[in-house]
Design a protein around this motif. Structure first.
Motif, PDB file in Angstrom:
ATOM      1  N   CYS A 125       0.819  -1.216   0.000  1.00  0.00           N
ATOM      2  CA  CYS A 125       0.000   0.000   0.000  1.00  0.00           C
ATOM      3  C   CYS A 125       0.854   1.268   0.000  1.00  0.00           C
ATOM      4  O   CYS A 125       0.499   2.259  -0.651  1.00  0.00           O
ATOM      5  CB  CYS A 125      -0.949   0.001   1.195  1.00  0.00           C
ATOM      6  N   VAL A 126       1.968   1.255   0.709  1.00  0.00           N
ATOM      7  CA  VAL A 126       2.863   2.417   0.706  1.00  0.00           C
ATOM      8  C   VAL A 126       3.399   2.666  -0.700  1.00  0.00           C
ATOM      9  O   VAL A 126       3.491   3.811  -1.165  1.00  0.00           O
ATOM     10  CB  VAL A 126       4.015   2.222   1.712  1.00  0.00           C
ATOM     11  N   GLY A 127       3.745   1.587  -1.416  1.00  0.00           N
ATOM     12  CA  GLY A 127       4.209   1.753  -2.782  1.00  0.00           C
ATOM     13  C   GLY A 127       3.130   2.288  -3.705  1.00  0.00           C
ATOM     14  O   GLY A 127       3.388   3.153  -4.551  1.00  0.00           O
ATOM     15  N   LEU A 158      10.697   4.255   6.938  1.00  0.00           N
ATOM     16  CA  LEU A 158       9.888   3.090   7.284  1.00  0.00           C
ATOM     17  C   LEU A 158      10.266   1.892   6.408  1.00  0.00           C
ATOM     18  O   LEU A 158      10.446   0.780   6.919  1.00  0.00           O
ATOM     19  CB  LEU A 158       8.400   3.409   7.119  1.00  0.00           C
ATOM     20  N   LEU A 159      10.387   2.110   5.112  1.00  0.00           N
ATOM     21  CA  LEU A 159      10.741   1.015   4.215  1.00  0.00           C
ATOM     22  C   LEU A 159      12.121   0.460   4.541  1.00  0.00           C
ATOM     23  O   LEU A 159      12.351  -0.753   4.472  1.00  0.00           O
ATOM     24  CB  LEU A 159      10.685   1.487   2.757  1.00  0.00           C
ATOM     25  N   PHE A 180       9.856   1.166  -3.407  1.00  0.00           N
ATOM     26  CA  PHE A 180      10.776   2.275  -3.670  1.00  0.00           C
ATOM     27  C   PHE A 180      10.672   2.725  -5.128  1.00  0.00           C
ATOM     28  O   PHE A 180      10.671   3.933  -5.418  1.00  0.00           O
ATOM     29  CB  PHE A 180      12.216   1.869  -3.357  1.00  0.00           C
ATOM     30  N   ALA A 181      10.588   1.768  -6.060  1.00  0.00           N
ATOM     31  CA  ALA A 181      10.462   2.124  -7.472  1.00  0.00           C
ATOM     32  C   ALA A 181       9.191   2.926  -7.719  1.00  0.00           C
ATOM     33  O   ALA A 181       9.200   3.940  -8.433  1.00  0.00           O
ATOM     34  CB  ALA A 181      10.475   0.862  -8.329  1.00  0.00           C
ATOM     35  N   LYS A 182       8.089   2.496  -7.112  1.00  0.00           N
ATOM     36  CA  LYS A 182       6.824   3.207  -7.309  1.00  0.00           C
ATOM     37  C   LYS A 182       6.850   4.591  -6.661  1.00  0.00           C
ATOM     38  O   LYS A 182       6.277   5.547  -7.187  1.00  0.00           O
ATOM     39  CB  LYS A 182       5.677   2.368  -6.754  1.00  0.00           C
ATOM     40  N   LEU A 183       7.535   4.703  -5.526  1.00  0.00           N
ATOM     41  CA  LEU A 183       7.615   6.003  -4.858  1.00  0.00           C
ATOM     42  C   LEU A 183       8.445   7.003  -5.657  1.00  0.00           C
ATOM     43  O   LEU A 183       8.291   8.211  -5.471  1.00  0.00           O
ATOM     44  CB  LEU A 183       8.200   5.839  -3.450  1.00  0.00           C
ATOM     45  N   SER A 193      17.674  10.562  -4.864  1.00  0.00           N
ATOM     46  CA  SER A 193      18.999   9.935  -4.754  1.00  0.00           C
ATOM     47  C   SER A 193      18.952   8.742  -3.806  1.00  0.00           C
ATOM     48  O   SER A 193      19.592   7.711  -4.048  1.00  0.00           O
ATOM     49  CB  SER A 193      20.039  10.955  -4.278  1.00  0.00           C
ATOM     50  N   ARG A 194      18.187   8.872  -2.741  1.00  0.00           N
ATOM     51  CA  ARG A 194      18.053   7.775  -1.777  1.00  0.00           C
ATOM     52  C   ARG A 194      17.329   6.588  -2.407  1.00  0.00           C
ATOM     53  O   ARG A 194      17.721   5.435  -2.222  1.00  0.00           O
ATOM     54  CB  ARG A 194      17.299   8.270  -0.550  1.00  0.00           C
TER      55      ARG A 194
END
Length: 252
Positions: A125-127, A158-159, A180-183, A193-194
């Motif tokens: 859900c976060v993604g 969090l991730l 991370f990719a979706k964010l 960068s992160r």
């Protein structure tokens, strides 16, 4: 509530059989209360009964989402993959609840990372809906307290915590990588960068699934794929709930 486990088990079966659309809220409360004290051997079956009951008699989408999240927070380590998939499906179709749901899951995962199914649903859900975390969210219908806005850095923190958790399996790390990719799209450049650093983390992994995801997501961040990236990393479309139920009934 009887001290005899066999009597409690019979009472649980009776509650399940008596549940209908008129009493589901009260009887589901009893089932969730029993889930807290049930033995590890009983919890998988009880979780399946709760999912089945919610599927049949949920009075509203919010109640259904709240009930399933509560179940995952109690017995997420005893839930199989079908329960995780069904919970995600019910979250997806409740579009009006996406901000509320992702905030609620974010708060739960911030407090505790002990239930595998809750972690997997929360990271997914976060993604998908992480952009809603950047804004404050009021509780639906004004019931209960709302949630404050989070920073993009806090979401990435969090991730990272999930990835480092002792509960993190290879599947968990794969979900974190995809999130991370979706964010990278949801945050519109924030923490870029992160995020890029994390996407490269598994390019030399011995696990082929993680390695492939890492390499492909890293390539997708290149400018030559600017026109493709929004579609490739877009939100998953909501399933047709009625067609899915009809298919289940046909198969059963």
């Amino acid at each position: 509530k009887d001290p005899d486990i066999s009597i409690r088990q019979r009472a649980l079966e009776l509650i399940y059989l008596l549940t209908n659309s008129k009493n589901v809220v009260d009887l589901m409360r009893e089932m969730l209360n029993y889930l807290v004290v049930a033995s590890s051997e009983q919890k998988p079956k009880l979780c399946s009964k709760i999912m089945d009951t919610v599927d049949k008699y949920a009075p509203s989408r919010r109640w259904r989402v709240d009930t399933l999240i509560t179940m995952l927070s109690i017995a997420g380590n005893q839930c199989d993959e079908s329960i995780i998939a069904n919970t995600i499906m019910y979250v997806t179709v409740a579009e009006e609840l996406h901000p509320y749901t992702v905030h609620k899951l974010f708060n739960l995962l911030t407090d505790e990372l002990t239930q595998r199914a809750l972690i997997h649903v929360g990271v997914w859900c976060v993604g998908e809906y992480g952009n809603y975390l950047l804004n404050a969210c009021q509780a639906p219908d004004g019931e209960g307290a709302g949630y404050p806005a989070q920073s993009a850095a806090a979401v990435c923190d969090l991730l990272e915590s999930v990835k480092k958790s002792h509960m993190a399996s290879l599947d968990t790390r794969g979900l974190v990588l995809t999130a991370f990719a979706k964010l990278s799209q949801r945050f519109e450049g924030s923490e870029s960068s992160r995020i890029a650093k994390h996407l490269q983390l598994y390019k030399d992994s011995l696990d082929m699934e993680l390695q492939q995801r890492s390499v492909e997501f890293t390539c997708l961040m290149n400018s030559e794929w600017d026109s493709v990236r929004p579609t490739a990393l877009g939100r998953m479309p909501a399933m047709n709930e009625e067609k899915l139920k009809a298919t289940r009934e046909h198969l059963s």
